[in-house]
Enzyme design. Structure first.
Site, mmCIF file in Angstrom:
data_model
loop_
_atom_site.group_PDB
_atom_site.id
_atom_site.type_symbol
_atom_site.label_atom_id
_atom_site.label_comp_id
_atom_site.label_asym_id
_atom_site.label_seq_id
_atom_site.Cartn_x
_atom_site.Cartn_y
_atom_site.Cartn_z
ATOM 1 N N ASP A 93 0.828 -1.276 0.020
ATOM 2 C CA ASP A 93 -0.038 -0.085 0.194
ATOM 3 C C ASP A 93 0.942 1.165 -0.122
ATOM 4 O OD1 ASP A 93 0.801 0.205 2.678
ATOM 5 O OD2 ASP A 93 -1.005 -0.246 3.497
ATOM 6 N N ASP A 271 -7.995 -7.316 0.908
ATOM 7 C CA ASP A 271 -7.189 -7.348 2.013
ATOM 8 C C ASP A 271 -7.684 -6.971 3.270
ATOM 9 O OD1 ASP A 271 -5.659 -4.607 3.278
ATOM 10 O OD2 ASP A 271 -6.459 -4.312 1.256
ATOM 11 N N CYS A 309 -14.240 -27.599 7.894
ATOM 12 C CA CYS A 309 -13.032 -27.034 7.653
ATOM 13 C C CYS A 309 -12.068 -28.337 7.431
ATOM 14 C CB CYS A 309 -12.397 -25.908 8.604
ATOM 15 S SG CYS A 309 -10.849 -24.965 8.321
ATOM 16 N N CYS A 311 -8.688 -27.553 7.329
ATOM 17 C CA CYS A 311 -7.438 -27.291 7.686
ATOM 18 C C CYS A 311 -6.578 -27.952 8.527
ATOM 19 C CB CYS A 311 -7.390 -25.731 8.073
ATOM 20 S SG CYS A 311 -7.821 -25.584 10.161
ATOM 21 N N CYS A 314 -8.086 -27.715 12.150
ATOM 22 C CA CYS A 314 -9.219 -28.348 12.611
ATOM 23 C C CYS A 314 -8.992 -30.122 12.336
ATOM 24 C CB CYS A 314 -10.232 -28.059 11.543
ATOM 25 S SG CYS A 314 -10.884 -26.505 11.782
ATOM 26 N N HIS A 340 -5.924 -21.295 11.152
ATOM 27 C CA HIS A 340 -7.243 -21.480 10.878
ATOM 28 C C HIS A 340 -8.074 -20.461 10.199
ATOM 29 C CE1 HIS A 340 -11.502 -22.877 10.878
ATOM 30 N NE2 HIS A 340 -11.731 -21.569 11.458
#
Length: 375
Positions: A93, A271, A309, A311, A314, A340
């Site tokens: 940015d 973002d 989930c 991931c 999890c 996560h």
């Protein structure tokens, strides 16, 4: 890969699009969510784990990196990618938002902004030319033009003046970028549309940016307290004022349901600090809405954060264990919760891309909103 920057739209569904941005450091699948790496790190995450979550690109922060460790030092050490160990694209940015929001003493004029560092009180000046120079020193892949942000509650006169100045600064940013030598030959630059919630100001801003010419265009000045309904009201017209063949980036957004609504309205890039910041404070995102893992009801809950989930968190740890870690202020708690949350966001983006490709975005969005609201 030899492309400096190309954007290809593979499919559309209503105003939503899915496709890819090709750059020398890799492909960015859109719609894309960029984890925020403010100070050369996505907090509590290793770069390989950020990539494993599905992220194709991360965001770096000009303001924070110019103050510490310094852009010149980062350049001396090989650039931001080598410094932090991330070999894929980075968007930086311009620093304008942090100058306005973090600095105690800020003076604006046509040349730029003079401000007081929030770290040590030292004074600095950030102009369009200096902002682009810092982003070049960092080695950014996608450079943002320097702009002036004012609250959506500002008077129409203030909004008009800030938009007009931002367009003058955009022209100077483009000129500084084009003079950047080898960096300009491999990087891209995005302009930032301003104009608060006013359709005419937004159109005038878009026209000025298109006249200058950029590789992509951001919708700036939203997600600053105006509320979702007002933001969506602006997104009902603002993206359509920008070129259809260029990426559209909604800065600083946002909550999962914000992202779904913005994708429906034609936004390609996002973002937000929310998934990482929330992870460090004990909030986890699930398809049934966010949960606070600190709550006592999770103390003996052996289930995963989100049964839907996939991931690593999890798959490997229970809500009870995460409850213990977070309540004990263990560092591992922040790491696992953040991992996560990033997986949740990146999985949502993948699901949105698939839904657009399959021409079923409306049904996906309706189901997501219903489940996320817990109804």
């Amino acid at each position: 890969m030899s492309e400096r920057f190309t954007f290809t739209i593979a499919a559309t569904d209503g105003r939503a699009r899915t496709g890819q941005i090709a750059m020398q450091r890799g492909i960015i699948r859109t719609p894309a969510f960029m984890p925020v790496g403010t100070a050369a790190t996505v907090k509590a995450m290793k770069p390989a784990d950020v990539r494993a979550s599905g992220a194709d690109i991360i965001l770096g922060n000009t303001y924070h990196l110019m103050l510490r460790p310094g852009a010149e030092r980062v350049a001396k050490l090989g650039g931001l990618h080598a410094f932090m160990g991330w070999d894929r694209p980075i968007l930086t940015d311009s620093g304008g938002y942090q100058v306005m929001s973090l600095s105690d003493l800020t003076t604006r004029n046509e040349d730029g902004v003079t401000f007081k560092s929030h770290l040590d009180g030292s004074r600095h000046t950030l102009s369009p030319e200096r902002s682009i120079e810092i982003q070049r020193l960092l080695g950014s892949d996608i450079v943002m033009a320097f702009d002036e942000l004012v609250p959506t509650t500002s008077t129409p006169e203030v909004q008009q003046a800030a938009m007009a100045r931002s367009m003058r600064w955009a022209k100077r940013s483009r000129a500084a970028f084009d003079g950047g030598g080898a960096h300009a030959e491999r990087a891209a630059i995005f302009g930032i549309q301003q104009g608060a919630l006013d359709e005419t100001l937004r159109k005038n801003s878009a026209d000025a940016l298109i006249d200058i010419g950029f590789d992509g265009y951001a919708v700036g000045g939203l997600a600053v307290g105006e509320g979702q309904a007002a933001m969506f009201g602006c997104l009902d017209f603002a993206p359509g004022q920008l070129p259809a063949d260029k990426p559209r980036y909604l800065m600083g957004v946002g909550k999962p349901d914000d992202i779904v609504g913005a994708v429906e309205r034609g936004i390609d890039m996002f973002d937000c600090v929310l998934p990482t910041r929330s992870g460090r404070t004990g909030q986890a995102f699930t398809r049934r809405g966010p949960i606070n893992i600190r709550n006592a009801k999770f103390a003996e809950d052996l289930g995963p954060i989100d049964p839907a989930c996939a991931c690593p968190v999890c798959k490997g740890w229970s809500r009870a264990y995460l409850h213990h870690l977070v309540r004990s202020a263990e560092i591992l708690g922040a790491m696992l919760m953040t991992e996560h949350n990033l997986w949740f966001y990146e999985t949502l983006m993948a699901d949105l891309r698939t839904a657009i490709s399959d021409q079923r975005l409306t049904s996906f969005a309706q189901t997501f909103r219903k489940d996320y609201a817990g109804t």
